[in-house]
Motif scaffolding. Structure first.
Motif, PDB file in Angstrom:
ATOM      1  N   ASN A   1       0.856  -1.179   0.000  1.00 30.80           N
ATOM      2  CA  ASN A   1       0.000   0.000   0.000  1.00 30.80           C
ATOM      3  C   ASN A   1       0.895   1.233   0.000  1.00 30.80           C
ATOM      4  OD1 ASN A   1      -1.764   2.123   0.873  1.00 30.80           O
ATOM      5  ND2 ASN A   1      -3.100   0.643   1.843  1.00 30.80           N
ATOM      6  N   ASP A   2       0.565   2.223  -0.828  1.00 31.33           N
ATOM      7  CA  ASP A   2       1.346   3.463  -0.895  1.00 31.33           C
ATOM      8  C   ASP A   2       0.593   4.674  -0.355  1.00 31.33           C
ATOM      9  OD1 ASP A   2       3.593   2.241  -2.121  1.00 31.33           O
ATOM     10  OD2 ASP A   2       2.559   2.283  -4.050  1.00 31.33           O
ATOM     11  N   ALA A   3      -0.595   4.474   0.183  1.00 27.64           N
ATOM     12  CA  ALA A   3      -1.419   5.606   0.621  1.00 27.64           C
ATOM     13  C   ALA A   3      -1.125   5.985   2.067  1.00 27.64           C
ATOM     14  CB  ALA A   3      -2.899   5.268   0.466  1.00 27.64           C
ATOM     15  N   HIS A   4      -1.472   7.219   2.410  1.00 28.17           N
ATOM     16  CA  HIS A   4      -1.346   7.714   3.781  1.00 28.17           C
ATOM     17  C   HIS A   4      -2.622   8.464   4.141  1.00 28.17           C
ATOM     18  CE1 HIS A   4       3.008   6.855   4.077  1.00 28.17           C
ATOM     19  NE2 HIS A   4       3.010   7.146   2.783  1.00 28.17           N
ATOM     20  N   LEU A   5      -3.005   8.382   5.392  1.00 25.64           N
ATOM     21  CA  LEU A   5      -4.156   9.139   5.888  1.00 25.64           C
ATOM     22  C   LEU A   5      -3.656  10.312   6.708  1.00 25.64           C
ATOM     23  CD1 LEU A   5      -6.756   6.470   7.088  1.00 25.64           C
ATOM     24  CD2 LEU A   5      -6.675   7.697   4.930  1.00 25.64           C
ATOM     25  N   ARG A   6      -4.380  11.397   6.646  1.00 21.97           N
ATOM     26  CA  ARG A   6      -4.077  12.550   7.488  1.00 21.97           C
ATOM     27  C   ARG A   6      -5.375  13.211   7.915  1.00 21.97           C
ATOM     28  NH1 ARG A   6      -4.388  17.117   4.037  1.00 21.97           N
ATOM     29  NH2 ARG A   6      -4.355  16.520   1.829  1.00 21.97           N
ATOM     30  N   GLU A   7      -5.324  13.815   9.078  1.00 17.62           N
ATOM     31  CA  GLU A   7      -6.502  14.490   9.623  1.00 17.62           C
ATOM     32  C   GLU A   7      -6.315  15.991   9.510  1.00 17.62           C
ATOM     33  OE1 GLU A   7      -9.303  14.360  13.644  1.00 17.62           O
ATOM     34  OE2 GLU A   7      -7.198  13.751  13.738  1.00 17.62           O
TER      35      GLU A   7
END
Length: 882
Positions: free
Chosen positions: A381-387
């Motif tokens: 997986n290459d995605a990142h989450l941010r708030e």
């Protein structure tokens, strides 16, 4: 078409065009740009506000009043006309900017091959035959046929409405494939989400898909709203009736009753000015403006004033799916393992929600069995989450972002897990092999390969035996629910492996499947239920696949048994056949901008008032065509916003239901203003007409008629514009689009109230004369009787659908009370101030006179309340208001 054939057809080579050839083609094809919208002159736009038969009549009345020396009334008429024009001019002050907004989607530069060298080329200078290179983050500069694609994913939501980035490859597709299935093409204005690609420019400027939308937008004519059509129809007929009646009455007064022509002309003009509802356009405009303010408080911004009222007549809402009815945030929905199935709570990218085993299975045991698959989804997986500001967003592919959120729901911390399992090598996702693989060093030092991709690709790679019957059954179930599926696998490798090849990804252990959905907004489900209870049909029009759209439609409760029709099926229908079909179909899938436009027009041809919601460039033409185009404020493109009449600030479908509620309230208030204005003006006119025909002394002078017109127009009529909603406003069916402004109920009220007003006024007139008092006192009694009668009638029309004899109804609103106070103050001045007595020929009245007038006004109110109740009990009210 093979690549050699493609290059030959476009007269180019794999090394691109020469600079000279590019210049030659630029002269032939023109710049790769869309035409700007031609701005309209502000003067013309302002003058257009006066283009109404009623306004022409008002201006003529103002001129007549000026010639007769009634400058105050002439000034009032002129002020009303100017206010109406100015408000309309300001509200519609933004010229059509949709085409310019679409132009902004095209990037300023592109990387192309010219003379065999990579060169930065201005997008305006690209021509068919140019070879263009694409990378993640690029805006596609023109429509291109791909000759190379490596892990290329393109976000085409603005054109197709699909929430997931489209996989692209350099193969061939059928010639008539829908836009969303043209996997070997990239389209101008879309965004490269991942990977790399090389393409040959096949269309530029107006010839691109986005250019076709631009042409569609130019071809759409703005519709006149139902209210404006009704006002124009009413104004033309009312003007004709008043003119004819005025001429006949003038002739009768001069030729039969022997009036001097100038004296008769003064009365006829005063009477005509009194009858003309000159305050009606301004009050309607103010009522609409109040609706705009109320809607803004409920997250609906109105760009064009008449759209407020049109919302009240809406009978069909056509909505885009992605981002409007759904969140436009992929969510892992269920986990399917060989021996377990788990459901995932929460929605969107927020890492909130429980993971619960289905049936009697143990939650902890099932989740423990799923941990390897969850870890696989997080690492491959290459995605990142941010708030940000309390809202979770994904950087990367939406489905990969959903996998990160899923892992966090299971208690895995992305940063820690990725540090403990460092990635050594990878095979990027590519449409040719339809999977991604990554090589990791585990905390124990051994090497592990994690794989994710299309189920059929991983089934072929799985170590036998696998139960294909079981897995295919699960896939069919998930597809029926509109889920998108990814399969996951793992494989252990020797500790020394540093490079990952396709040979290393063989005989994997199949871990399971994860189903994803773009979940419906919970508030959209409630909003659709409200729409259906209000008699409003909801239709989903999307570029997504039919199975996905139909499943979402069922979850939304869009219809009892929703049917789906695809764009390909629409292609085979004539306009007449489509008009018959759209009545019963609630889901339209795989649609292009032309299909959406045809659907909206088909609904309108059947008499429907259509509100269209959407957020993409592909929605812009249908948004402009719709009676109320509604764009999303957060995720909507500027093209969609500028084509729309309304913008929802919170991107919430439920807000359109609130807007419809306010629209119905606005129309109710306009009907109340009309139901109060026309009958009372008719009563005033009837008093004078009866006097002329019967040959007795006129009960009011011309100046007194104009006083009544002046004192009431700016007070009581305006107060009705601020009325709150009546009970049950959203339990009534939409009004018919061809319903006249002068409904049968209003015509009945014109007759009834005119007769009652004439009876009251003439009663007090002859009663006063019979007491031996002079004509001036009798006329003062008549003027006060008319004013008091109109005050009590105001309380009656504040509620048209329910009785007015309630505590809320009798108490009034602050605006109503303030208006009455202003009228009473003015009328006391008219009656008792010597200067007013001199100007208007009025005389002071006694306390007994006032008590008599108020008592008759109370009687009028109760008579009209009984009439309202009787008509409703007999079932006539509904018939007269249809």
């Amino acid at each position: 078409m093979p690549e050699a054939g493609l290059f030959s057809a476009l007269g180019t080579t794999p090394t691109g065009l020469s600079s000279e050839d590019a210049q030659r083609r630029l002269a032939i094809h023109g710049p790769n740009a869309l035409p700007a919208a031609r701005p309209q002159s502000p003067i013309i736009r302002f003058l257009r506000q006066f283009h109404s038969a009623l306004i022409y009549f008002l201006l003529a009345g103002g001129v007549a009043a000026t010639l007769l020396g009634h400058l105050v009334d002439a000034a009032v008429i002129l002020a009303v006309v100017l206010v109406n024009a100015t408000v309309g001019f300001i509200q519609e002050g933004k010229a059509e900017q949709a085409l310019n907004s679409i132009r902004d989607l095209i990037a300023p530069h592109a990387l192309a091959l010219r003379d065999g060298v990579r060169t930065q080329v201005g997008v305006r200078d690209l021509v068919p035959g140019d070879i263009v290179l694409l990378e993640a983050g690029d805006r596609v500069p023109a429509d291109m046929r791909l000759v190379r694609a490596r892990g290329l994913l393109v976000d085409e939501a603005a054109l197709t409405g699909e929430s997931v980035a489209a996989e692209k490859h350099e193969g061939t597709v059928v010639s008539d494939a829908p836009l969303g299935d043209r996997t070997n093409m990239t389209f101008s204005g879309t965004l490269v989400a991942a990977g790399q690609g090389t393409g040959v420019v096949v269309e530029t400027g107006i010839g691109t898909e986005i250019g076709r939308i631009s042409k569609l937008l130019q071809s759409v004519e703005e519709l006149t709203t139902p209210l404006l059509r009704q006002i124009e129809h009413f104004a033309r007929h009312f003007t004709a009736v008043v003119l004819v009646a005025a001429v006949l009455l003038f002739a009768f007064a001069v030729l039969v009753r022997g009036f001097a022509w100038d004296e008769a002309l003064i009365f006829i003009v005063a009477l005509a000015v009194g009858v003309i509802p000159e305050g009606l356009p301004a009050v309607i405009t103010i009522t609409l403006a109040i609706g705009v303010r109320r809607m803004a408080a409920r997250n609906a911004v109105i760009r064009k004033l008449p759209a407020v009222e049109t919302l009240g007549a809406t009978s069909v809402i056509c909505s885009d799916k992605t981002g409007t009815l759904t969140r436009n945030e992929m969510t892992a929905w269920q986990l399917i393992l060989p021996a377990h199935r788990l459901l995932v709570g929460g929605a969107g990218y927020a890492p909130e929600g429980e993971i619960i085993a289905q049936g009697a299975d143990d939650d902890a045991a099932a989740l423990d069995a799923a941990m390897t698959m969850l870890r696989c989804g997080l690492l491959c997986n290459d995605a990142h989450l941010r708030e940000s500001a309390g809202h979770w967003m994904v950087d990367g592919d939406p489905m990969e972002g959903a996998l990160v959120a899923l892992a966090m729901k299971a208690g895995l911390e992305p940063t820690e897990v990725r540090a403990e399992w460092p990635r050594i090598d990878e095979i990027p996702f590519d449409a040719a092999h339809r999977f991604m693989a990554s090589l990791h060093r585990s905390p124990t030092g051994e090497m592990v390969v994690f794989v994710k991709g299309a189920p059929e690709a991983l089934f072929a790679m799985a170590k036998p035996p696998i139960d294909l019957e079981y897995w295919n059954a699960r896939i069919d179930e998930a597809a029926g629910e509109g889920e998108r599926l990814l399969a996951f696998g793992a494989l252990r490798k020797p500790a020394g492996l540093q490079r990952l090849s396709f040979e290393d990804v063989a005989e994997i252990e199949l871990l399971g499947l994860i189903g994803f959905i773009d979940p419906p907004r919970p508030e959209a489900v409630d909003a659709i239920a409200q729409c259906r209870s209000a008699g409003i049909d909801v239709k989903m029009i999307t570029g997504d696949h039919a199975a996905t759209a139909l499943a979402i439609g069922r979850q939304l409760g869009i219809a009892d048994d929703p049917r789906a029709v695809t764009g390909a099926q629409i292609e085979d229908l004539s306009d007449g056949e489509l008009a018959d079909l759209v009545r019963d179909v609630s889901v339209f899938a795989r649609t292009s901008p032309e299909h959406k436009l045809r659907i909206v027009r088909a609904l309108q041809s059947d008499g429907a008032i259509v509100a269209m919601t959407g957020d993409g460039v592909n929605d812009a033409p249908s948004l402009k065509q719709a009676d109320v185009g509604t764009a999303m404020g957060r995720k909507g493109t500027e093209a969609a916003k500028e084509a729309a009449q309304m913008v929802l600030l919170d991107d919430n479908f439920a807000s359109i239901v609130n807007a419809v509620h306010e629209g119905r309230t606005v129309y109710d208030n306009i009907r109340k203003v009309t139901a109060w204005t026309i009958p009372t003006n008719g009563g005033e006119a009837l008093i004078v007409i009866l006097a002329i025909f019967a040959g007795f002394a006129l009960p009011m002078t011309a100046t007194q008629i104009l006083w009544v017109n002046l004192i009431l127009g700016a007070t009581l009529g305006l107060a009705l514009a601020f009325e709150p909603s009546e009970p049950g406003v959203m339990r009534r069916p939409p009004r018919k689009s061809n319903a006249p402004l002068l409904s049968p109920f209003l015509l009945w009220r014109v007759v009834l109230v005119s007769l009652l007003f004439a009876g009251m006024a003439l009663g007090v007139f002859f009663l006063t004369l019979g007491q031996g008092r002079d004509i001036e006192v009798a006329r003062t009694m008549v003027v006060n009787m008319v004013i008091v009668g109109e005050i009590f009638y105001l309380f009656n029309v504040r509620y048209l659908h329910v009785g007015s004899i309630t505590w809320r109804g009798m108490l009034g609103t602050p605006v109503v009370l303030a208006a009455i106070a202003a009228v009473v103050a003015g009328q006391l001045a008219f009656t008792y101030l010597p200067v007013m007595n001199e100007i208007f020929g009025s005389r002071p009245l006694t306390l007994a006179d006032g008590a008599l007038i108020i008592g008759i006004g109370v009687a009028l109110f109760f008579v009209l309340e009984m009439e309202k109740r009787l008509m409703r009990r007999l079932g006539w009210f509904e018939e007269l208001t249809e």
